[in-house]
Enzyme design. Structure first.
Site, PDB file in Angstrom:
ATOM      1  N   ASP A 258       0.843  -1.195   0.000  1.00  0.00           N
ATOM      2  CA  ASP A 258       0.000   0.000   0.000  1.00  0.00           C
ATOM      3  C   ASP A 258       0.884   1.253   0.000  1.00  0.00           C
ATOM      4  O   ASP A 258       1.026   1.935   1.016  1.00  0.00           O
ATOM      5  CB  ASP A 258      -0.929   0.001   1.227  1.00  0.00           C
ATOM      6  N   LYS A 280       0.486  -8.055  -3.239  1.00  0.00           N
ATOM      7  CA  LYS A 280      -0.888  -7.541  -3.261  1.00  0.00           C
ATOM      8  C   LYS A 280      -0.848  -6.031  -3.446  1.00  0.00           C
ATOM      9  O   LYS A 280      -0.112  -5.329  -2.738  1.00  0.00           O
ATOM     10  CB  LYS A 280      -1.618  -7.907  -1.958  1.00  0.00           C
ATOM     11  N   ASP A 311      -6.032  -6.117  -4.983  1.00  0.00           N
ATOM     12  CA  ASP A 311      -7.055  -6.223  -3.934  1.00  0.00           C
ATOM     13  C   ASP A 311      -8.191  -5.230  -4.226  1.00  0.00           C
ATOM     14  O   ASP A 311      -8.477  -4.339  -3.428  1.00  0.00           O
ATOM     15  CB  ASP A 311      -6.395  -5.939  -2.579  1.00  0.00           C
ATOM     16  N   LYS A 313     -11.395  -5.684  -4.492  1.00  0.00           N
ATOM     17  CA  LYS A 313     -12.665  -5.930  -3.792  1.00  0.00           C
ATOM     18  C   LYS A 313     -13.857  -5.485  -4.625  1.00  0.00           C
ATOM     19  O   LYS A 313     -14.664  -4.651  -4.220  1.00  0.00           O
ATOM     20  CB  LYS A 313     -12.702  -5.256  -2.426  1.00  0.00           C
ATOM     21  N   ASP A 316     -19.890  -5.114  -7.214  1.00  0.00           N
ATOM     22  CA  ASP A 316     -21.111  -4.652  -7.886  1.00  0.00           C
ATOM     23  C   ASP A 316     -21.757  -5.771  -8.705  1.00  0.00           C
ATOM     24  O   ASP A 316     -21.302  -6.904  -8.692  1.00  0.00           O
ATOM     25  CB  ASP A 316     -20.775  -3.439  -8.767  1.00  0.00           C
ATOM     26  N   SER A 371     -10.577  -8.414   8.588  1.00  0.00           N
ATOM     27  CA  SER A 371      -9.793  -8.341   9.826  1.00  0.00           C
ATOM     28  C   SER A 371     -10.207  -7.172  10.705  1.00  0.00           C
ATOM     29  O   SER A 371      -9.796  -7.070  11.853  1.00  0.00           O
ATOM     30  CB  SER A 371      -8.305  -8.190   9.472  1.00  0.00           C
ATOM     31  N   GLN A 429      -7.989  -1.662  12.235  1.00  0.00           N
ATOM     32  CA  GLN A 429      -7.285  -2.889  11.852  1.00  0.00           C
ATOM     33  C   GLN A 429      -6.941  -3.700  13.103  1.00  0.00           C
ATOM     34  O   GLN A 429      -6.592  -3.140  14.141  1.00  0.00           O
ATOM     35  CB  GLN A 429      -5.991  -2.540  11.082  1.00  0.00           C
ATOM     36  N   GLY A 449       1.268  -6.101   5.445  1.00  0.00           N
ATOM     37  CA  GLY A 449       1.496  -4.785   4.853  1.00  0.00           C
ATOM     38  C   GLY A 449       2.530  -4.011   5.639  1.00  0.00           C
ATOM     39  O   GLY A 449       3.743  -4.221   5.499  1.00  0.00           O
ATOM     40  N   ARG A 450       2.032  -3.148   6.553  1.00  0.00           N
ATOM     41  CA  ARG A 450       2.928  -2.217   7.246  1.00  0.00           C
ATOM     42  C   ARG A 450       4.016  -2.891   8.073  1.00  0.00           C
ATOM     43  O   ARG A 450       5.071  -2.295   8.295  1.00  0.00           O
ATOM     44  CB  ARG A 450       2.091  -1.258   8.102  1.00  0.00           C
TER      45      ARG A 450
END
Ligand code: 5IU
Length: 489
Positions: A258, A280, A311, A313, A316, A371, A429, A449-450
């Site tokens: 990210d 990702k 990712d 998501k 629709d 999560s 998170q 991620g972080r």
């Protein structure tokens, strides 16, 4: 066997409330409109003797050296048979005692002796199987089981698959028709039980060697399968590729990149590439997204052998997601091997994604759970996603999850919210460790991620997460199965 004798026995059992109607929760959690429990017969020796006689008459062969009842209700019944027929019996404990000889089986036997199993009722067949497994490990030959009532929920087929021939005195439908004929139950009760049996006829049993049988067909539990073995069991070419590279690179780590610029994204991908199976992305975070970014990212994926996972998501209706996936400024279908999608819209979303994929080797991961604190996914929703995945195994490779939502080895479970140092962030998170994600939550792939992107040295951090995640996976495939649960005595 004398039919009238069976009928009388059923009526006697009904009188002493060995069979009840209402709403019952079985050991497995299944809700059942009836409950059959022979424990009450211990207070009625004559009925107990009749049950034992009927079971003995049902035995498929005439030569047994031993009888063994499945604890607990099978024990007194086997004792009666033992006494009447002058055949020695064995007792298999439910647990090894913590003192004395620590034996699991009481009684004398020699290897190769033939033992008949005795049980009151079978649902999945787990209780019978567990006992047989112990006796077989001691060198006894156990091929036959007699049961009083077969609930007709797949147990006999499961046991047959493990080499146990099951003969029952009667099945639940026959029992119900006897009770109906004698006016003990109404036609509504009869119909509700018939309906239950026709819709609850899938059960499975697990064996110690980590296999399980679902209605007699062998299925291995996902959590105990190696990634390597899953290369061939999945229906999806990308899932195969992923399993292959996870097992050769010895990694189940997916890095969540990210970051806001292409330069950061590419630098990160190059640093962590050797340690990951997937990268990702959220390309809509990038300020400077371009085809050049994608070309370079694809080259890095080739260089380090990882797959690209956007990712997005999608959430629709099919028609809209088809346009979002296959067009727009990001043209995701062109470069991302995998994408995330919500199950919320129903099947149409998968059809939409597939139409945009238009024959390319692409796959989607359904978001079954999240999560974040306060997530709205209920158990029913999770089950709905799993069912949807089962219907579309040629496109859905697995689920994003926070728990063991499927034991099907074809599905890959991806778990985000993984960190070694923090418990969460200020925006909801929630983190677990790589070990907890894999061992407790059943993750196949951990998403970090972080924990990596904000580390001083992302490559070094990725290596740590890779090693932790893979060690937990190795520990998991070696784990013994939890005790199979089933109704029985
Ligand atoms: N992500 C989650 N939780 C979820 C889902 C996705 O964290 O339930 I579905 C994404 C969001 C982010 C990454 O891209 O996974 C986790 O990043 P951190 O490890 O930095 O929290």
């Amino acid at each position: 066997m004398d039919e009238a004798f069976v009928e009388q026995c059923v009526l006697d059992l009904y009188k002493i409330e060995a069979i009840k109607f209402g709403s019952f929760t079985l050991k497995s959690g299944m809700q059942s409109p009836f409950y059959f429990d022979l424990r009450t017969v211990v207070s009625h020796p004559k009925i107990m003797e009749t049950v034992a006689k009927l079971l003995w008459a049902a035995r498929p062969s005439s030569t047994y050296d031993l009888v063994c009842g499945v604890a607990y209700t099978g024990l007194p019944i086997a004792a009666i048979m033992s006494l009447r027929e002058d055949i020695p019996m064995l007792i298999r404990r439910k647990e090894t005692k913590g003192y004395g000889t620590k034996k699991l089986v009481e009684g004398s036997y020699t290897k190769g002796q033939r033992c008949l199993m005795v049980e009151d009722v079978i649902v999945s067949g787990s209780s019978v199987y567990e006992t047989v497994e112990t006796l077989r490990e001691l060198g006894l030959e156990v091929k036959d089981a007699v049961v009083f009532l077969d609930r007709q929920q797949g147990g006999a087929a499961n046991l047959n698959a493990t080499g146990i021939n099951v003969v029952s005195v009667l099945g639940i439908i026959k029992l119900m028709s006897i009770l109906y004929k004698h006016g003990c139950i109404t036609s509504e009760v009869l119909e509700s039980v018939k309906e239950f049996v026709s819709t609850h006829n899938e059960t499975s049993i697990k064996t110690k060697d980590k296999a399980s049988y679902k209605n007699g067909v062998l299925v291995k539990d996902r959590k105990h399968c190696t990634y390597e073995s899953r290369v061939t069991t999945t229906d999806h070419p990308l899932a195969s590729t992923l399993f292959e590279l996870m097992s050769t690179k010895k990694t189940n780590l997916c890095v969540a990149a990210d970051v806001t610029t292409s330069q950061e994204l590419l630098a990160l991908a190059d640093k962590v590439g050797a340690h990951i199976c997937l990268l990702k992305t959220h390309v809509d975070i990038l300020q400077d997204f371009s085809q050049d970014t994608i070309d370079k990212l694809k080259a890095l994926a080739e260089k380090h052998n990882f797959l690209l996972f956007e990712d997005r998501k999608f959430g629709d209706i099919g028609n809209t997601v088809a346009q979002q996936y296959g067009g727009g400024s990001h043209n995701i279908v062109e470069w991302a091997h995998l994408v995330t999608a919500h199950g919320l819209p129903g099947d149409g979303i998968i059809k939409g994604l597939m139409s945009a994929a238009n024959g390319r080797t692409r796959g989607c991961v359904l978001v079954a759970q999240m999560s974040s604190e306060g997530t709205l996914t209920s158990q029913e929703y999770v089950q709905g996603c799993t069912k949807m995945a089962e219907k579309h195994t040629y496109f859905v490779v697995g689920m994003v999850s926070q728990s063991n939502v499927s034991s099907d080895p074809r599905f890959i479970l991806f778990t985000p919210g993984v960190q070694l140092k923090k418990a969460g962030d200020t925006l909801g998170q929630q983190y677990v460790t790589p070990k907890a994600a894999v061992l407790e939550r059943g993750a196949d792939v951990i998403i970090v991620g972080r924990g990596i992107t904000q580390a001083e040295d992302p490559a070094a951090a990725a290596l740590i997460y890779k090693e932790e995640g893979y060690a937990a996976y190795l520990e998991r495939i070696e784990q013994k199965l939890e005790n199979p649960s089933a109704v029985g005595s």
